[in-house]
Design an enzyme around this catalytic site. Structure first.
Site, PDB file in Angstrom:
ATOM      1  N   SER A   1       6.438 -15.995   5.080  1.00  0.00           N
ATOM      2  CA  SER A   1       7.129 -14.899   4.690  1.00  0.00           C
ATOM      3  C   SER A   1       8.570 -14.787   5.078  1.00  0.00           C
ATOM      4  O   SER A   1       9.010 -14.950   6.260  1.00  0.00           O
ATOM      5  CB  SER A   1       6.409 -13.588   5.569  1.00  0.00           C
ATOM      6  OG  SER A   1       7.148 -12.140   5.317  1.00  0.00           O
TER       7      SER A   1
ATOM      8  N   HIS B   1       6.665 -15.987   0.077  1.00  0.00           N
ATOM      9  CA  HIS B   1       6.265 -14.725  -0.064  1.00  0.00           C
ATOM     10  C   HIS B   1       7.619 -13.775   0.348  1.00  0.00           C
ATOM     11  O   HIS B   1       8.314 -13.773   1.331  1.00  0.00           O
ATOM     12  CB  HIS B   1       5.221 -14.395   1.117  1.00  0.00           C
ATOM     13  CG  HIS B   1       4.871 -12.893   1.110  1.00  0.00           C
ATOM     14  ND1 HIS B   1       3.838 -12.269   0.218  1.00  0.00           N
ATOM     15  CD2 HIS B   1       5.012 -11.766   2.003  1.00  0.00           C
ATOM     16  CE1 HIS B   1       3.581 -10.925   0.576  1.00  0.00           C
ATOM     17  NE2 HIS B   1       4.340 -10.703   1.575  1.00  0.00           N
TER      18      HIS B   1
ATOM     19  N   MET C   1       6.228  -3.051  -1.618  1.00  0.00           N
ATOM     20  CA  MET C   1       6.037  -1.829  -0.713  1.00  0.00           C
ATOM     21  C   MET C   1       6.920  -0.595  -1.074  1.00  0.00           C
ATOM     22  O   MET C   1       7.899  -0.444  -0.328  1.00  0.00           O
ATOM     23  CB  MET C   1       6.127  -2.394   0.551  1.00  0.00           C
ATOM     24  CG  MET C   1       5.047  -3.203   1.236  1.00  0.00           C
ATOM     25  SD  MET C   1       5.133  -3.721   2.975  1.00  0.00           S
ATOM     26  CE  MET C   1       5.780  -5.115   2.972  1.00  0.00           C
TER      27      MET C   1
ATOM     28  N   MET D   1      -4.221  -6.303   3.683  1.00  0.00           N
ATOM     29  CA  MET D   1      -3.410  -6.359   4.772  1.00  0.00           C
ATOM     30  C   MET D   1      -4.242  -6.011   5.933  1.00  0.00           C
ATOM     31  O   MET D   1      -5.266  -5.171   5.784  1.00  0.00           O
ATOM     32  CB  MET D   1      -2.556  -4.852   4.481  1.00  0.00           C
ATOM     33  CG  MET D   1      -1.475  -4.894   3.322  1.00  0.00           C
ATOM     34  SD  MET D   1      -0.131  -5.967   3.620  1.00  0.00           S
ATOM     35  CE  MET D   1       0.710  -5.493   4.959  1.00  0.00           C
TER      36      MET D   1
ATOM     37  N   GLY E   1       4.857  -8.332  13.340  1.00  0.00           N
ATOM     38  CA  GLY E   1       4.387  -8.387  14.590  1.00  0.00           C
ATOM     39  C   GLY E   1       3.445  -7.362  14.983  1.00  0.00           C
ATOM     40  O   GLY E   1       3.329  -7.410  16.319  1.00  0.00           O
TER      41      GLY E   1
ATOM     42  N   GLY F   1      -0.802 -10.266   7.532  1.00  0.00           N
ATOM     43  CA  GLY F   1      -0.600  -9.488   8.711  1.00  0.00           C
ATOM     44  C   GLY F   1      -1.086 -10.132   9.817  1.00  0.00           C
ATOM     45  O   GLY F   1      -2.477 -10.546   9.923  1.00  0.00           O
ATOM     46  N   SER F   2      -0.493 -10.776  10.980  1.00  0.00           N
ATOM     47  CA  SER F   2      -0.972 -11.362  12.019  1.00  0.00           C
ATOM     48  C   SER F   2      -1.783 -12.634  11.805  1.00  0.00           C
ATOM     49  O   SER F   2      -2.832 -12.672  12.445  1.00  0.00           O
ATOM     50  CB  SER F   2      -1.559 -10.440  12.725  1.00  0.00           C
ATOM     51  OG  SER F   2      -1.711 -10.646  14.222  1.00  0.00           O
TER      52      SER F   2
ATOM     53  N   SER G   1       4.601 -14.584  14.058  1.00  0.00           N
ATOM     54  CA  SER G   1       3.837 -15.056  15.030  1.00  0.00           C
ATOM     55  C   SER G   1       2.964 -16.309  14.786  1.00  0.00           C
ATOM     56  O   SER G   1       2.541 -17.177  15.542  1.00  0.00           O
ATOM     57  CB  SER G   1       2.459 -14.082  15.480  1.00  0.00           C
ATOM     58  OG  SER G   1       1.985 -13.854  14.288  1.00  0.00           O
TER      59      SER G   1
END
Length: 228
Positions: free
Chosen positions: A10, A34, A69, A139, A147, A178-179, A201
């Protein structure tokens, strides 16, 4: 060993001061790039843009995957396509009033069509056009900010998409946003995730040197794949 997953860093999480050198690292290692485009309305954040895509396109051979988005995807699709994107992925929640028109708008540019599902949006929401999709992004955090904590209920949604793909012989890729990190890789791969979007992360916070961070990330994923 043939990998059963693909990696999509990302770019909203990358070090923009070192963008050229970081793109060189990705170019020989990643499967996608991404890029998040946020309008400050659909989510309360603003990140990258069609201009950013245009600037990096000459410096990478990777497929550029754009996550819209935004409240009005149709306002962005033409610019994103012309800037060099390969996949264009609006949110299902923003297009269901004109989903087929939006899909045709993306196809008109000979781009791949993706759809993004928020955590609270069920797979059933896209049932009438799921067969037209090249990629579905689940998602696993609420959209807008990096985060956030992983939402474990999304593993069932990934499993549902994997089962549908097998039963109906659909061709979409199952992507997770996501994560994605060493705490979640095994569960995600077991559920059927095929593309992992890695951000702070999962990749960028692992080491200041990106090549070292990449090696740490791939070691974590390989370990999770063996355990899955």
């Amino acid at each position: 060993m043939t990998m059963s997953y693909m990696i999509s860093p990302s770019l909203m999480c990358m070090n923009l001061i070192e963008i050229k050198s970081q793109l060189e690292v990705f170019d020989s290692r990643a499967d996608f790039l991404h890029i998040d485009i946020m309008d400050g309305h659909y989510v309360k954040n603003i990140t990258l843009s069609p201009f950013f895509i245009e600037q990096i396109r000459p410096y990478t051979s990777l497929k550029i995957d754009v996550h819209l988005m935004v409240e009005e995807p149709s306002d962005f699709i033409d610019a994103v396509a012309k800037s060099g994107a390969d996949y264009i992925c609006p949110h299902a929640e923003t297009i269901n009033r004109d989903a087929f028109r939006i899909i045709n708008q993306i196809r008109k540019h000979n781009k791949k069509v993706g759809i993004v599902l928020n955590p609270a949006t069920p797979v059933d929401y896209i049932k009438h056009y799921i067969h037209l999709l090249d990629k579905i992004t689940v998602m696993t955090v609420d959209p807008g900010y990096a985060g956030q904590p992983f939402i474990p209920e999304m593993l069932n949604k990934i499993q549902e998409l994997a089962q549908l793909k097998k039963e109906k012989n659909y061709s979409y890729l199952i992507e997770v946003d996501g994560s994605c990190n060493k705490n979640t890789y095994q569960d995600l791969l077991e559920a059927g995730a095929e593309v992992l979007i890695v951000g702070s992360s999962g990749l960028f916070n692992l080491d200041p040197e990106l090549t070292v961070a990449w090696d740490k990330m791939t070691a974590d994923i390989r370990q999770a794949e063996k355990a899955a």
